[in-house]
Design an enzyme around this catalytic site. Structure first.
Site, PDB file in Angstrom:
ATOM      1  N   GLY A   1      45.674  27.007 -42.267  1.00  0.00           N
ATOM      2  CA  GLY A   1      44.668  26.227 -41.701  1.00  0.00           C
ATOM      3  C   GLY A   1      43.688  27.060 -40.840  1.00  0.00           C
ATOM      4  O   GLY A   1      43.665  28.241 -40.686  1.00  0.00           O
TER       5      GLY A   1
ATOM      6  N   ASP B   1      43.018  15.519 -32.889  1.00  0.00           N
ATOM      7  CA  ASP B   1      42.885  16.126 -33.971  1.00  0.00           C
ATOM      8  C   ASP B   1      43.965  15.467 -35.063  1.00  0.00           C
ATOM      9  O   ASP B   1      44.343  16.132 -35.889  1.00  0.00           O
ATOM     10  CB  ASP B   1      43.319  17.550 -33.947  1.00  0.00           C
ATOM     11  CG  ASP B   1      42.812  18.551 -35.198  1.00  0.00           C
ATOM     12  OD1 ASP B   1      41.781  17.929 -35.980  1.00  0.00           O
ATOM     13  OD2 ASP B   1      43.108  19.553 -35.743  1.00  0.00           O
TER      14      ASP B   1
END
Length: 833
Positions: A524, A640
């Site tokens: 990520g 997030d």
């Protein structure tokens, strides 16, 4: 009723009214059953009463304001009245006389005074607010008799305990025989004026308990005392500092001397003796000491130079025989090199046989005075207020010495030369041991200090070598730290959680097989995630920060400090971290089912998610977010939330992860604004994406998006429909207003779901993604909606109904997953709720 009768009635009424307030009885009045004499301040009352369950009548004084009747003095305690025929009056001789019959023929009690009085100087009986019943001589108001001179079982403020030398009678307390019988009981409290005055509690005529001898001090700032010693009287009396503090001493018929205070209409005991076995007088016999501090051990021991008189009895824990000299020759204590051994912190022995040698002399002089008299068995030097240091010496046997740790006096006991030498050897050996221990302790301390200094200097040199020239701004504390600095120095300080486990780099290299691609679980914006196994066999997920990610370092530190403070079944658990050799890693618990998106957006994986599992995922996520917003020690906004950050354990329970972008709110903070917008488009709320404003409602929006993804099986960022201008939220909204919302349900469910429950979840999801943040529910309201059948409000127009044009690179589109940033600096303040 005629005028004469009315006048007579009014006169009687006025007389009754005035009498009810009187605190005096004159010579021409009789005092009978039903009459009550009350002091001016309504503190005490005087009248007839029956104690406990007794039917006998007594004449006495009690507290008037206290609801629980507490008798403090009884006139006829040994001569009760049968029935209600008692009469009290002042006779022609000026004496108080109590009769048992209305004809005044059978006297039960009298003051027995010889008083000369005239018609103009008639006596008056008055009850004072102190509780003292006084007989006054007419105009002069001279007290000719008072109840305070004849106490029963209660000691009131201002009452004397001691000896009236002039009249030849003692002021003393005697207990009742029982709760129903105020006659003289078994126990009495007296002031022994011999030697140095001390109080004795007697059982019958034998000493039962003894106080510390004079001089005394005031008690706990509650009362102060006065001690008077002259040729006419020797007595002790006390007075409370605060008149509102009601206090009394009592010699109870059960054998206890007590201090009681009045509190909320009840009497509370705050001091009572005897309290321990050592409080019993001469428990261990002569020349002994009783130690109450160790209840599981035999409390008796002999004073220095003495040994048990009957050793076998002592083995059976009977020390009543006391102690005798170890060496029987009494001449060894007189002019044969004898001396004194100190016995620290004791209640001094019975002072009946003691003598005050001098009221103002030195300790050395006191010892000399005792030593030159062979009959002197012990001495002590006591500070006397206003006079200096007094010398008190004992002649003969020493009785009732008790350990008083930290509160007593030092007693110096006379011993022979042999005992004195033996005691000196013990002291020398003890001091030698203490000296050796002190030297050893100091040496050890210096060794430890040198060693720690060496380690600190070595570590400092190592840190200087590793320090990089390129400093990074710490967004949390506003300071500079360096990429290669040990994390322990960054987050292991006093302001951070002390329970973070730090792993070294070699451990992580071994655990991940040198970060083998075969162990890689995913990648990520932070970096890569690897599966690892620690030396103890525990499987972990190792999140490795990309070396060229400055933003990642900030997120890394933020995540360590946040997640270490959080514990919840729906949050991923942090096992530890590693910061060494330029590497920054987070070590999490390993979750075998990876993330939600790997199931939800995979054709084979989603088949494992039936509706019940999907609903449980929604509930679990909601509980985890509620914990962050409301129930944890910190109020945290995740910022997030997305399906790839929802990890699944072996039982498919959801666990929220990736706290690198999370922010802490104050307890009363509603919203915050930032110039650095970070997160994932498609999950960010419109107010955050456009204006940089975020709050708990920002996370609610992200939750609503994930909720719609779980229901539809479609990814918000990659959603494609016939109407290409619609995003996932817009598509669900359009079908909702057309009343065809069930068409959005994931086809892999094949209709195996409860339509009512699914429609309710779609409605809740749309409520969460409404354009106006104020209209969105809180997470606590979401959980209530999910777990109940309460009516739901109609959702209003959602945000992002349409997909932004892919050609507009400046728009906040929902077609890609990336992070945007306007300003690289963000300041976060840590505030605990």
């Amino acid at each position: 009723m005629d005028a004469t009768e009315k006048l007579l009635y009014i006169m009687i009424l006025l007389q009754f009214t005035s009498c009810s307030c009187l605190d005096k009885i004159t010579a021409n009045q009789t005092f009978r059953e039903g009459n009550l004499l009350v002091s001016k301040g309504n503190e005490f009352a005087f009248g007839f009463f029956s104690p406990g369950s007794s039917s006998n009548r007594y004449l006495g004084i009690w507290f008037y304001k206290v609801s629980e009747k507490s008798v403090v003095w009884v006139a006829n305690r040994n001569n009760p009245i049968s029935g209600s025929s008692g009469v009290l009056l002042i006779n022609q001789n000026g004496n108080l006389v109590l009769y048992s019959d209305p004809d005044q023929k059978v006297p039960l009690w009298s003051t027995n005074l010889t008083v000369e009085s005239s018609e103009s100087d008639t006596p008056v009986l008055q009850l004072l607010d102190s509780g003292n019943l006084v007989l006054l001589q007419g105009r002069s108001e001279r007290i000719v008799w008072q109840s305070f001179d004849y106490p029963t079982d209660t000691w009131l403020s201002g009452m004397r305990i001691g000896l009236n030398c002039k009249a030849g009678f003692p002021w003393m307390l005697t207990s009742w025989r029982s709760a129903n019988d105020p006659s003289i009981g078994d126990y009495s409290l007296k002031l022994d004026t011999r030697g140095s005055p001390q109080f004795f509690l007697y059982k019958f005529s034998k000493p039962y308990w003894r106080s510390t001898p004079w001089p005394w001090g005031r008690v706990m700032d509650i009362y102060n005392y006065t001690y008077v010693n002259n040729q006419n009287e020797i007595y002790y009396t006390y007075n409370t500092f605060d008149a509102s503090f009601i206090l009394r001493g009592v010699v109870h018929y059960s054998g206890f001397a007590k201090w009681l205070r009045q509190h909320n209409g009840q009497w509370k005991e705050f001091w009572s003796v005897p309290e321990s076995r050592c409080d019993l007088y001469a428990k261990c016999g002569a020349f002994s000491k009783c130690s109450p501090s160790y209840p599981d051990k035999f409390e008796c021991s002999c004073l220095p130079g003495y040994e048990p008189k009957f050793p076998r009895d002592w083995l059976l824990r009977d020390a009543s025989g006391g102690c005798i000299m170890k060496r029987e020759d009494p001449s060894s204590l007189c002019g044969q090199g004898e001396g004194f051994v100190k016995v620290e912190n004791v209640k001094l022995p019975d002072t009946s046989a003691a003598i005050w040698v001098d009221m103002n002399t030195s300790h050395m002089r006191c010892e000399q005075e005792c030593k030159k008299n062979c009959a002197c068995s012990a001495y002590t030097s006591i500070g006397i207020t206003g006079k200096g240091s007094g010398c008190l010496a004992w002649y003969g046997q020493l009785w009732d010495t008790v350990d008083y740790a930290g509160e007593g006096f030092d007693l110096y006991v006379r011993v022979d030369a042999v005992e004195l030498a033996e005691n000196e050897r013990k002291l020398t050996a003890s001091h030698g041991k203490e000296r050796n221990i002190l030297v050893l302790s100091l040496s050890s301390a210096w060794i430890i200090i040198f060693f720690l200094t060496y380690l600190w200097l070595k570590r400092r040199r190592t840190r200087k070598k590793k320090k990089s020239e390129n400093g990074v701004f710490d967004p949390i504390h506003g300071s500079i730290y360096h990429r290669n600095t040990l994390l322990a120095c960054e987050v292991g300080g006093s302001s951070h959680p002390p329970d973070i486990t730090f792993f070294d780099l070699n451990t992580m290299v071994t655990a991940t097989n040198n970060f083998s691609p075969a162990h890689k679980l995913g990648q990520g914006g932070f970096g890569s995630v690897y599966k690892g196994q620690l030396f103890n066999g525990q499987e972990v997920a190792v999140k490795r920060l990309s070396r060229n990610s400055v933003q990642g370092i900030e997120e890394f530190k933020n995540e360590v400090m946040l997640i270490a403070k959080l514990q919840h079944r729906n949050l991923v658990k942090l096992v530890g971290c590693c910061s060494e050799g330029g590497e920054q890693m987070l070590i999490y618990e390993y979750l075998p089912n990876k993330s939600l998106d790997s199931f939800l957006f995979d054709q084979r994986g989603k088949s494992a998610l039936d509706w019940r599992k999907r609903f449980n995922l929604i509930i679990g996520m909601a509980r985890g977010i509620l914990y962050l917003h409301q129930d944890s020690r910190l109020r945290i906004i995740h910022r997030d939330l997305k399906s790839s950050n929802i990890l699944l354990d072996a039982e498919m329970n959801p666990k929220i992860s990736d706290f690198g972008l999370a922010r802490i709110f104050k307890a009363d903070q509603i919203q915050e604004k930032t110039n650095r917008v970070v997160g994932t488009y498609g999950y960010m709320s419109p107010e955050y994406a456009v204006f940089g404003k975020f709050s708990v409602k920002s996370d609610v929006f992200s939750f609503g998006v994930i909720m719609l993804e779980i229901i539809t099986g479609k990814k918000s960022n990659d959603f494609i429909t016939v109407k290409s201008s619609l995003c996932l939220i817009g598509h669900v909204w359009e079908l909702w207003i057309e009343d065809n919302a069930l068409q959005v349900v994931d086809s892999s469910l094949k209709g195996s779901y409860p339509p009512h429950e699914v429609l309710r979840c779609i409605q809740i999801g749309l409520l969460c993604v409404q354009e106006d943040a104020a209209e969105r529910p809180t997470m606590s309201e979401v959980i209530l909606m999910l777990n109940s059948e309460t009516a739901l409000p109609s959702p209003k127009h959602p945000a992002y109904s349409f997909r932004a044009s892919s050609s507009n690179t400046n728009s906040f589109g929902v077609g890609e997953e990336r992070s945007g940033s306007v300003n690289e600096v963000t300041v976060t303040t840590f505030v605990a709720r």
